[in-house]
Design a protein around this motif. Sequence first.
Motif, mmCIF file in Angstrom:
data_model
loop_
_atom_site.group_PDB
_atom_site.id
_atom_site.type_symbol
_atom_site.label_atom_id
_atom_site.label_comp_id
_atom_site.label_asym_id
_atom_site.label_seq_id
_atom_site.Cartn_x
_atom_site.Cartn_y
_atom_site.Cartn_z
ATOM 1 N N GLN A 143 0.795 -1.218 0.000
ATOM 2 C CA GLN A 143 0.000 0.000 0.000
ATOM 3 C C GLN A 143 0.833 1.275 0.000
ATOM 4 O O GLN A 143 0.450 2.286 0.585
ATOM 5 C CB GLN A 143 -0.977 0.003 1.195
ATOM 6 C CG GLN A 143 -1.971 -1.139 1.144
ATOM 7 C CD GLN A 143 -2.938 -1.139 2.308
ATOM 8 O OE1 GLN A 143 -2.726 -0.463 3.304
ATOM 9 N NE2 GLN A 143 -4.003 -1.907 2.193
ATOM 10 N N LYS A 144 1.994 1.210 -0.660
ATOM 11 C CA LYS A 144 2.813 2.401 -0.827
ATOM 12 C C LYS A 144 3.460 2.386 -2.199
ATOM 13 O O LYS A 144 3.942 1.352 -2.651
ATOM 14 C CB LYS A 144 3.911 2.477 0.241
ATOM 15 C CG LYS A 144 3.427 2.907 1.603
ATOM 16 C CD LYS A 144 4.600 3.156 2.548
ATOM 17 C CE LYS A 144 5.386 4.386 2.157
ATOM 18 N NZ LYS A 144 6.466 4.704 3.137
ATOM 19 N N SER A 145 3.448 3.534 -2.861
ATOM 20 C CA SER A 145 4.179 3.682 -4.106
ATOM 21 C C SER A 145 5.630 3.954 -3.733
ATOM 22 O O SER A 145 5.915 4.812 -2.890
ATOM 23 C CB SER A 145 3.610 4.859 -4.899
ATOM 24 O OG SER A 145 4.293 5.006 -6.120
ATOM 25 N N ARG A 146 6.546 3.201 -4.319
ATOM 26 C CA ARG A 146 7.939 3.256 -3.873
ATOM 27 C C ARG A 146 8.898 3.533 -5.015
ATOM 28 O O ARG A 146 8.659 3.158 -6.165
ATOM 29 C CB ARG A 146 8.321 1.937 -3.192
ATOM 30 C CG ARG A 146 7.447 1.617 -1.973
ATOM 31 C CD ARG A 146 7.756 0.246 -1.420
ATOM 32 N NE ARG A 146 6.811 -0.153 -0.387
ATOM 33 C CZ ARG A 146 6.991 0.034 0.912
ATOM 34 N NH1 ARG A 146 8.085 0.626 1.339
ATOM 35 N NH2 ARG A 146 6.086 -0.347 1.790
ATOM 36 N N LEU A 147 10.005 4.158 -4.621
ATOM 37 C CA LEU A 147 11.133 4.361 -5.503
ATOM 38 C C LEU A 147 12.188 3.351 -5.089
ATOM 39 O O LEU A 147 12.343 3.050 -3.900
ATOM 40 C CB LEU A 147 11.673 5.783 -5.339
ATOM 41 C CG LEU A 147 12.771 6.256 -6.303
ATOM 42 C CD1 LEU A 147 12.221 6.348 -7.721
ATOM 43 C CD2 LEU A 147 13.302 7.618 -5.855
ATOM 44 N N GLY A 148 12.915 2.779 -6.049
ATOM 45 C CA GLY A 148 13.878 1.747 -5.689
ATOM 46 C C GLY A 148 15.092 1.749 -6.594
ATOM 47 O O GLY A 148 15.132 2.425 -7.635
ATOM 48 N N ALA A 149 16.101 0.974 -6.186
ATOM 49 C CA ALA A 149 17.325 0.826 -6.964
ATOM 50 C C ALA A 149 17.602 -0.653 -7.161
ATOM 51 O O ALA A 149 17.644 -1.414 -6.195
ATOM 52 C CB ALA A 149 18.503 1.492 -6.242
ATOM 53 N N LEU A 150 17.762 -1.060 -8.414
ATOM 54 C CA LEU A 150 18.133 -2.439 -8.738
ATOM 55 C C LEU A 150 19.643 -2.504 -8.828
ATOM 56 O O LEU A 150 20.267 -1.793 -9.627
ATOM 57 C CB LEU A 150 17.535 -2.855 -10.082
ATOM 58 C CG LEU A 150 16.113 -3.417 -10.123
ATOM 59 C CD1 LEU A 150 15.787 -3.848 -11.537
ATOM 60 C CD2 LEU A 150 15.935 -4.558 -9.162
ATOM 61 N N ARG A 151 20.259 -3.354 -7.989
ATOM 62 C CA ARG A 151 21.706 -3.479 -7.951
ATOM 63 C C ARG A 151 22.088 -4.953 -7.964
ATOM 64 O O ARG A 151 21.236 -5.820 -7.805
ATOM 65 C CB ARG A 151 22.256 -2.806 -6.679
ATOM 66 C CG ARG A 151 22.058 -1.300 -6.657
ATOM 67 C CD ARG A 151 21.947 -0.724 -5.247
ATOM 68 N NE ARG A 151 23.094 -0.999 -4.423
ATOM 69 C CZ ARG A 151 24.179 -0.220 -4.347
ATOM 70 N NH1 ARG A 151 24.255 0.880 -5.061
ATOM 71 N NH2 ARG A 151 25.188 -0.525 -3.556
ATOM 72 N N VAL A 152 23.375 -5.208 -8.129
ATOM 73 C CA VAL A 152 23.875 -6.584 -8.183
ATOM 74 C C VAL A 152 24.664 -6.882 -6.929
ATOM 75 O O VAL A 152 25.500 -6.082 -6.497
ATOM 76 C CB VAL A 152 24.770 -6.803 -9.421
ATOM 77 C CG1 VAL A 152 25.296 -8.236 -9.444
ATOM 78 C CG2 VAL A 152 23.993 -6.500 -10.696
ATOM 79 N N ARG A 153 24.391 -8.047 -6.313
ATOM 80 C CA ARG A 153 25.161 -8.527 -5.162
ATOM 81 C C ARG A 153 25.507 -9.991 -5.417
ATOM 82 O O ARG A 153 24.677 -10.873 -5.257
ATOM 83 C CB ARG A 153 24.373 -8.384 -3.868
ATOM 84 C CG ARG A 153 25.187 -8.717 -2.611
ATOM 85 C CD ARG A 153 24.361 -8.448 -1.351
ATOM 86 N NE ARG A 153 25.187 -8.523 -0.149
ATOM 87 C CZ ARG A 153 25.366 -9.629 0.579
ATOM 88 N NH1 ARG A 153 24.762 -10.753 0.218
ATOM 89 N NH2 ARG A 153 26.133 -9.611 1.647
ATOM 90 N N GLY A 154 26.753 -10.225 -5.826
ATOM 91 C CA GLY A 154 27.126 -11.590 -6.181
ATOM 92 C C GLY A 154 26.387 -12.030 -7.420
ATOM 93 O O GLY A 154 26.460 -11.395 -8.475
ATOM 94 N N ASP A 155 25.615 -13.128 -7.303
ATOM 95 C CA ASP A 155 24.857 -13.646 -8.441
ATOM 96 C C ASP A 155 23.395 -13.229 -8.415
ATOM 97 O O ASP A 155 22.615 -13.663 -9.264
ATOM 98 C CB ASP A 155 24.925 -15.181 -8.460
ATOM 99 C CG ASP A 155 26.324 -15.687 -8.771
ATOM 100 O OD1 ASP A 155 27.065 -14.965 -9.471
ATOM 101 O OD2 ASP A 155 26.682 -16.791 -8.308
ATOM 102 N N VAL A 156 23.012 -12.411 -7.437
ATOM 103 C CA VAL A 156 21.595 -12.092 -7.276
ATOM 104 C C VAL A 156 21.347 -10.607 -7.513
ATOM 105 O O VAL A 156 22.192 -9.752 -7.232
ATOM 106 C CB VAL A 156 21.110 -12.494 -5.861
ATOM 107 C CG1 VAL A 156 21.732 -11.610 -4.795
ATOM 108 C CG2 VAL A 156 19.590 -12.441 -5.757
ATOM 109 N N LEU A 157 20.174 -10.306 -8.067
ATOM 110 C CA LEU A 157 19.729 -8.919 -8.173
ATOM 111 C C LEU A 157 19.083 -8.516 -6.854
ATOM 112 O O LEU A 157 18.320 -9.290 -6.268
ATOM 113 C CB LEU A 157 18.708 -8.760 -9.299
ATOM 114 C CG LEU A 157 19.230 -8.825 -10.732
ATOM 115 C CD1 LEU A 157 18.069 -8.817 -11.714
ATOM 116 C CD2 LEU A 157 20.163 -7.655 -11.017
ATOM 117 N N THR A 158 19.408 -7.327 -6.383
ATOM 118 C CA THR A 158 18.776 -6.831 -5.167
ATOM 119 C C THR A 158 17.931 -5.611 -5.503
ATOM 120 O O THR A 158 18.256 -4.837 -6.415
ATOM 121 C CB THR A 158 19.813 -6.426 -4.098
ATOM 122 O OG1 THR A 158 20.594 -5.327 -4.579
ATOM 123 C CG2 THR A 158 20.712 -7.597 -3.746
#
Length: 300
Positions: A143-158
Amino acid sequence: MRAIWKGAIAFGLVNVPVKVYSATEDHDVSLHQVHGKDGGRIRYQRRCEICGEVVEYKDIAKAYDDGEQTVVLTDEDLASLPVERSREIDVVEFVPSDQVDPILFDRTYYLEPDSKSTKSYVLLRRTLEDTDRTAIVQFSLRQKSRLGALRVRGDVLTLQTLLWEDEVREASFPSLDEKVRISAKELEMSSALVDSFSSDFDPSEFTDNYQEQLKTLIDAKLEQGESLDTEETFGAESEDEGGKVLDLMEALRRSVEKNRDKKSGADSKSAGSKGGSTKKAPAKSKTASSKSTAKTRKGA
């Protein structure tokens, strides 16, 4: 781990289905409130101020009050919002990673591919790595509109949620406007102090001293009850020079010498253990050294 949300990363015509997981967890000792007199648990009741009845959580709705009228919003009303129905993590732009101010970072989530084919997921991950870019995204969660950052940590996207720009308070302090003169010697000594503390960051070397001491206190109190002697449990509080007011240069000089002495002592022990001794010198925890003051996380 259990997925808390499912959606898809969308950029251009590329769609990457993902599952979202909380990346962090709280290990703090759980404490509850009691009546100090008899130890009885303190309970809170949700009581309606009109009818006086205790209301079950399932019967509680949200409302907005403008001072004159109250608008009640049910879960169904909130779920009907178009942005709440969206399951897309919409990529807005790709920016140089060093342009994202760490003060904006909020919660971190892991993203797992949610399809049999992980090619689009790996492609996005590799692209972010090779270009040293961070994807700025918008999405809706809880129930919230959010701003985010897609980053890489090892083999996974965070996926790291970001604070909105107006949620970061301005650091406006009159004291920062004062003219301060720093001498070359002071800067040289300060740099030497930094060098004496320099190392590679390894979070596994640090511990939450507050939580460890809290567990020790609980165990001791379970064993000894109200007769517990905290000084016997933790030792007498030592006096140091922390309360003394020292000249800045003198404080820098003493700090550099103190840390160098510690390092040389540690090196001597290490050399001694290599000279044929079968007893291994105990590793010195950074939380027990002067580094703990600067780096050890405070207990909440």
